[in-house]
Motif scaffolding. Structure first.
Motif, PDB file in Angstrom:
ATOM      1  N   ALA A  56       7.928  36.764  31.201  1.00 25.77           N
ATOM      2  CA  ALA A  56       8.852  36.364  32.261  1.00 25.77           C
ATOM      3  C   ALA A  56       8.096  35.980  33.519  1.00 25.77           C
ATOM      4  CB  ALA A  56       9.828  37.501  32.548  1.00 25.77           C
ATOM      5  N   ARG A  57       7.068  36.734  33.871  1.00 26.19           N
ATOM      6  CA  ARG A  57       6.289  36.428  35.064  1.00 26.19           C
ATOM      7  C   ARG A  57       5.566  35.091  34.927  1.00 26.19           C
ATOM      8  NH1 ARG A  57       7.357  38.744  39.644  1.00 26.19           N
ATOM      9  NH2 ARG A  57       5.182  38.576  40.306  1.00 26.19           N
ATOM     10  N   MET A  59       6.670  32.578  33.105  1.00 21.84           N
ATOM     11  CA  MET A  59       7.656  31.504  33.119  1.00 21.84           C
ATOM     12  C   MET A  59       8.290  31.346  34.496  1.00 21.84           C
ATOM     13  SD  MET A  59      11.002  30.943  30.683  1.00 21.84           S
ATOM     14  CE  MET A  59      11.868  32.371  31.294  1.00 21.84           C
ATOM     15  N   VAL A  60       8.633  32.462  35.151  1.00 16.92           N
ATOM     16  CA  VAL A  60       9.275  32.417  36.456  1.00 16.92           C
ATOM     17  C   VAL A  60       8.194  32.451  37.522  1.00 16.92           C
ATOM     18  CG1 VAL A  60      10.983  33.482  37.960  1.00 16.92           C
ATOM     19  CG2 VAL A  60      11.258  33.618  35.492  1.00 16.92           C
ATOM     20  N   ARG A  61       7.693  31.304  37.877  1.00 17.41           N
ATOM     21  CA  ARG A  61       6.620  31.194  38.862  1.00 17.41           C
ATOM     22  C   ARG A  61       7.019  30.149  39.899  1.00 17.41           C
ATOM     23  NH1 ARG A  61       5.125  28.734  34.148  1.00 17.41           N
ATOM     24  NH2 ARG A  61       4.561  26.534  34.241  1.00 17.41           N
ATOM     25  N   PRO A  63       7.662  26.940  41.821  1.00 19.65           N
ATOM     26  CA  PRO A  63       7.613  25.535  41.406  1.00 19.65           C
ATOM     27  C   PRO A  63       6.561  24.763  42.195  1.00 19.65           C
ATOM     28  CG  PRO A  63       9.866  26.242  41.891  1.00 19.65           C
ATOM     29  CD  PRO A  63       8.955  27.308  42.405  1.00 19.65           C
ATOM     30  N   GLU A 291      13.473  22.253  36.815  1.00 23.86           N
ATOM     31  CA  GLU A 291      13.260  22.887  35.522  1.00 23.86           C
ATOM     32  C   GLU A 291      13.971  24.239  35.486  1.00 23.86           C
ATOM     33  OE1 GLU A 291      11.791  21.506  33.007  1.00 23.86           O
ATOM     34  OE2 GLU A 291      11.021  19.727  34.053  1.00 23.86           O
ATOM     35  N   SER A 293      12.695  27.034  34.661  1.00 23.21           N
ATOM     36  CA  SER A 293      11.811  28.021  35.275  1.00 23.21           C
ATOM     37  C   SER A 293      11.902  27.967  36.801  1.00 23.21           C
ATOM     38  CB  SER A 293      10.359  27.789  34.826  1.00 23.21           C
ATOM     39  OG  SER A 293       9.931  26.480  35.172  1.00 23.21           O
ATOM     40  N   ASP A 294      12.101  26.749  37.366  1.00 18.33           N
ATOM     41  CA  ASP A 294      12.262  26.615  38.813  1.00 18.33           C
ATOM     42  C   ASP A 294      13.506  27.362  39.276  1.00 18.33           C
ATOM     43  OD1 ASP A 294      10.086  24.938  38.641  1.00 18.33           O
ATOM     44  OD2 ASP A 294      11.272  23.096  38.748  1.00 18.33           O
ATOM     45  N   LEU A 296      15.158  29.729  37.741  1.00 20.57           N
ATOM     46  CA  LEU A 296      15.009  31.174  37.552  1.00 20.57           C
ATOM     47  C   LEU A 296      14.189  31.784  38.680  1.00 20.57           C
ATOM     48  CD1 LEU A 296      14.333  31.402  33.704  1.00 20.57           C
ATOM     49  CD2 LEU A 296      16.368  32.185  34.923  1.00 20.57           C
ATOM     50  N   TYR A 297      13.176  31.059  39.127  1.00 21.37           N
ATOM     51  CA  TYR A 297      12.353  31.574  40.225  1.00 21.37           C
ATOM     52  C   TYR A 297      13.167  31.666  41.505  1.00 21.37           C
ATOM     53  CZ  TYR A 297       8.829  31.843  43.867  1.00 21.37           C
ATOM     54  OH  TYR A 297       8.115  32.232  44.971  1.00 21.37           O
TER      55      TYR A 297
END
Length: 368
Positions: A56-57, A59-61, A63, A291, A293-294, A296-297
């Motif tokens: 998770a860390r 992927m969730v970084r 952007p 994205e 991931s963006d 989610l961050y």
């Protein structure tokens, strides 16, 4: 061994102590097996949790930030993003370069009109993650833009969709925009209804009918619990049937207040259980170039945002009676106030922007 008689027969019996000693290893072995089985199970669960956390860390970084156009560059050529206290690369060759602050992002929020393709409402949202500050600046739809002769100069019109609006606003205000989120007006209604409505103070009496747009807006000033349809009507109101009311600026201010009210409800604890519904509405009514991931961050950071003290809104001021290349009712931005608003709320750089670093168009004349 000892000998005893049972029924006239001699029977060999093992000593009691020896029998007790023979059973101990079996008991310890069973306990040891159970312990090691539990240990292995807990180890596997712990390893799985660690793996999921690390995944998770990863992927969730944060952007990537959009590139920056440095002052003095020609041809609109972009240079790599520069972060930190000093500049590098091409930016180092520019005097007093624009240096982006880390983890400060600008996102264009756009809402379509009834037809679903014209970006009728546009707001630039700046999220300063380290300081947990959000600035929201509305850009009136009829704002003058720098376009070739023969093209409609108003921001809301023209080909290219929301991507072109991103480019127009970025060029106009001299700021990079890292992405966009465009919501269909039906999605706005669906979101408000899914949240159970929204409490909102209607700022003035509203009395407007437009059969073409299927609008019938009738409210008295005061506090309401608005449904999705009602919230949409209040957000779209601009003038009464007798032409009184407020302008595009007044409408954008109402839209901003509605946005903040909805954000508070979305970020509330009770709404966290509605995540599946949010996803369904998002997939059906929202388009974005961000994205997963963006998003989610941003969502993981927004849980720390205090919407009462950490959010500030404004509308770019100007006058809407401009005439430009024969086009009437164009909105000319007030240069001095625009520079102040941009620097205060949506400037992602480590220094203030100047008027020369923006591209504000002036009207040829005015209707009054």
């Amino acid at each position: 061994m000892r000998v005893s008689r049972q029924g006239g027969k001699r029977v060999l019996e093992p000593p009691p102590r020896q029998a007790h000693r023979d059973q101990r290893p079996k008991k310890r072995s069973a306990v040891k097996s159970a312990f090691w089985g539990l240990y292995k199970f807990l180890f596997c669960i712990s390893a799985l949790i660690v793996a999921v956390y690390i995944g998770a860390r990863l992927m969730v970084r944060p952007p990537e930030q959009a590139p920056t156009v440095q002052p003095g560059q020609t041809g609109g050529q972009t240079v790599p993003v520069v972060s930190g206290a000093s500049s590098t690369g091409d930016a180092s060759e520019v005097e007093n370069p624009l240096v982006r602050r880390e983890k400060v992002y600008n996102i264009l929020l756009a809402a379509t009109d009834k037809e679903g393709f014209r970006t009728d409402t546009m707001m630039v949202l700046s999220y300063d993650i380290p300081n947990q500050k959000v600035g929201v600046v509305s850009v009136p739809r009829d704002t003058l833009t720098d376009r070739d002769s023969g093209k409609n100069p108003k921001l809301v019109y023209g080909t290219g969709g929301v991507e072109q609006r991103v480019a127009d606003i970025s060029d106009m205000l001299g700021i990079p925009i890292d992405g966009y989120v465009k919501v269909n007006i039906k999605g706005f209604i669906a979101l408000v209804d899914y949240l159970g409505g929204v409490d909102f103070y209607v700022p003035c009496d509203m009395d407007y009918d437009d059969p073409y747009q299927d609008l019938s807006i009738h409210y008295k000033e005061g506090q309401y619990h608005l449904s999705g349809q009602q919230a949409m009507e209040v957000a779209r109101f601009r003038k009464n049937n007798d032409l009184s009311g407020y302008s595009d600026v007044g409408r954008t201010q109402t839209q901003q207040k509605l946005l903040v009210a909805l954000a508070k409800k979305v970020l509330s604890w009770n709404s966290l259980t509605k995540i599946n519904g949010f996803v369904e509405i998002f997939n059906k009514y929202v388009s974005t170039d961000l994205e997963l991931s963006d998003m989610l961050y941003f969502a993981s950071q927004a849980v720390n945002l205090n919407t009462a003290s950490g959010v500030e809104t404004a509308t770019l001021e100007g006058r809407g009676d401009g005439v430009y290349r024969g086009n009437t009712y164009c909105y000319e931005l007030d240069a001095e106030k625009t520079v102040e608003t941009v620097n205060r709320l949506i400037n992602p750089f480590d220094r203030d922007l100047t008027l020369e670093e923006m591209n504000l168009v002036k009207a040829d004349r005015y209707m009054s």
